[in-house]
Design an enzyme around this catalytic site. Structure first.
Site, PDB file in Angstrom:
ATOM      1  N   LYS A 112       0.810  -1.216   0.000  1.00 20.76           N
ATOM      2  CA  LYS A 112       0.000   0.000   0.000  1.00 20.76           C
ATOM      3  C   LYS A 112       0.847   1.272   0.000  1.00 20.76           C
ATOM      4  CE  LYS A 112      -4.094  -2.059   2.133  1.00 20.76           C
ATOM      5  NZ  LYS A 112      -3.596  -3.436   2.026  1.00 20.76           N
ATOM      6  N   GLU A 195      -3.677   7.171   6.681  1.00 18.72           N
ATOM      7  CA  GLU A 195      -4.219   8.096   5.685  1.00 18.72           C
ATOM      8  C   GLU A 195      -5.421   8.836   6.259  1.00 18.72           C
ATOM      9  OE1 GLU A 195      -5.358   5.609   2.409  1.00 18.72           O
ATOM     10  OE2 GLU A 195      -7.374   5.308   3.184  1.00 18.72           O
ATOM     11  N   ARG A 286      -4.326  -9.941  -6.809  1.00 22.44           N
ATOM     12  CA  ARG A 286      -4.809 -11.320  -6.657  1.00 22.44           C
ATOM     13  C   ARG A 286      -6.267 -11.374  -7.083  1.00 22.44           C
ATOM     14  NH1 ARG A 286      -8.067 -10.318  -2.330  1.00 22.44           N
ATOM     15  NH2 ARG A 286      -7.330  -8.809  -0.789  1.00 22.44           N
TER      16      ARG A 286
END
Length: 486
Positions: A112, A195, A286
């Site tokens: 990330k 974040e 994925r």
């Protein structure tokens, strides 16, 4: 091909291998030794570990089994080692194909922190965040300067694990510690980042497929119905987007994947605000839990496409050749008491009656007398419906949930029905805070009559089975006498 996973997704991948006529190897912890994928795979081998999760995260042990069995490829499914670049690289070094993107792409986009930097550098929108190491002297002050609330996330994580909302500096230290601990437990990587948290936002994700040269998107999925950052209901298409915004967000996802030279199935996730703005959240390198809603609306087998790409084949279609039809909804059936703060439940599957019908799919690996423990994620199965319209899909899903019977372990089917019949969900007016905001509405009534019906049904079924066993055990001479009474 070895399936490096368990549960419904392992069985889903096995179905694809059978369709493609590829020999299969299943791995299992002894607690899963009677699972359908173990029984149906061409070969099965037990993996060892201090805990079931630890066994599935032992990449070196899995590679050793691959070498013993002359395995050509490994499909990691989702979770466990599916986004572990070190595992993908170790397989490559051992001459074994990893069914997923290259290790370098996992490092870039599956993480990330690095993915956010990459996306921002390529001109795509990202939310404000702090990507410093937790021991950096400016880490806390940077978060405070950004402003609360914030969300703490596991860098290598997914599925909502290791996430928490922090409303003040006083809560921050505990949140960081918990997130780091969960990240290491589930993904073997304790790094976290922070974040800005947006209230009243929606979670929109876009399915992509790439072959290293070209990338296509297969529309978006609406994933805003969540509890504790974990998705509960997903649908496609999103009721929040108009045609213009849909095209923009899907092309943005495609552009991000194209910039990365992406070469597998993947999902680009976005935060979508009430003002119509969207920000890149992360990319899952994925197959996703919710991939069936895309398969049912686009008519594409994503797992088979994954495998074809891994063999070096180019995509079999171009963007202009793809189109969606109708509406699909997926409900995650979980072992939990959703009416009691989603407390996890354990037990044994004493009776199972799967729903069936046109446009309906039940992805599961449940079986009679299966022990449901706390060793793994509480998701038991996925129920998916497809219909011409969203309203029809909602109605058909409610019917399917009513037809589903799982006795012996408490699950959330009734709670899912409460969501589906809520007027704000039906109208498409919701965000990621829906469950929390309407908690009192959703838990107001707990249906009891269905439980009684299920008990009666189970009793009847068990009675029928016992009568059959008794008849088979009765000597022919005695059976010829028939019923009589003294």
């Amino acid at each position: 091909m070895l399936i490096a996973n368990r549960g419904e997704i392992a069985l889903r991948v096995l179905r694809a291998l059978q369709q493609l006529d590829i020999a299969s190897v299943a791995i299992y912890h002894h607690s899963d030794q009677h699972s359908p994928v173990v029984q149906q795979a061409d070969e099965a081998i037990e993996i060892l570990g201090d805990t079931p999760s630890a066994a599935h995260l032992d990449g070196q042990q899995i590679i050793e089994f691959c070498q013993q069995l002359n395995v050509d490829a490994v499909h990691p499914c989702y979770g466990f080692l599916s986004e572990n670049a070190a595992f993908a690289r170790a397989l490559e070094q051992a001459g074994i194909t990893f069914i997923g993107p290259e290790a370098s792409i996992i490092e870039l986009m599956g993480d990330k922190i690095t993915s956010r930097t990459f996306v921002a550098d390529h001109g795509f929108p990202v939310p404000p965040s702090v990507n410093l190491e937790p021991d950096h002297p400016d880490f806390i002050s940077s978060i405070v300067a950004m402003g609360f609330p914030v969300v703490v996330k596991a860098s290598a994580g997914g599925g909502g694990k290791g996430m928490s909302i922090v409303h003040s500096q006083d809560e921050l230290e505990d949140a960081l510690r918990i997130a780091s601990s969960e990240a290491e437990k589930y993904f073997g990587d304790k790094r976290v980042y922070v974040e800005k948290y947006f209230t009243s936002a929606r979670h929109i994700e876009v399915q992509v497929l790439g072959d290293g040269q070209q990338v296509v998107h297969l529309g978006e999925r609406e994933c805003s119905i969540q509890r504790r950052f974990q998705k509960v209901i997903e649908e496609a298409p999103s009721p929040a987007l108009n045609d213009i915004t849909r095209r923009e967000i899907c092309e943005t996802a495609r552009g991000i994947a194209q910039s990365a030279g992406y070469n597998s199935a993947g999902t680009v996730e976005f935060l979508y605000t009430p003002e119509g703005e969207y920000y890149f959240l992360e990319m899952n390198t994925r197959i996703q839990v919710e991939h069936p809603v895309t398969e049912m609306t686009f008519g594409v087998d994503l797992v088979c496409e994954q495998i074809h790409i891994a063999t070096g084949r180019p995509l079999s279609f171009k963007q202009e050749e793809l189109s969606s039809s109708g509406h699909a909804i997926e409900c995650r059936i979980c072992a939990e008491d959703a009416f009691n703060d989603f407390m996890p439940e354990t037990g044994k599957v004493l009776f199972l009656k799967e729903p069936y019908g046109q446009g309906l799919r039940f992805d599961s690996s449940l079986y009679q007398n299966q022990a449901i423990t706390s060793a793994f994620d509480p998701m038991l199965a996925k129920l998916i419906v497809h219909a011409d319209t969203r309203q029809e899909a909602i109605e058909e899903m409610r019917q399917a949930l009513g037809d589903l019977v799982i006795l012996g372990v408490k699950h959330n089917a009734d709670y899912l029905d409460a969501i589906l019949r809520h007027e704000q969900f039906a109208a498409g007016h919701f965000d990621t805070g829906f469950i929390q905001h309407y908690a009192s509405d959703l838990t107001a009534t707990q249906p009891e009559n269905k439980k009684e019906l299920h008990a009666i049904l189970a009793t009847a079924q068990l009675g029928e089975r016992n009568n059959r066993l008794l008849a088979e055990a009765t000597p022919e001479l005695h059976a010829a006498i028939g019923h009589w009474r003294n």
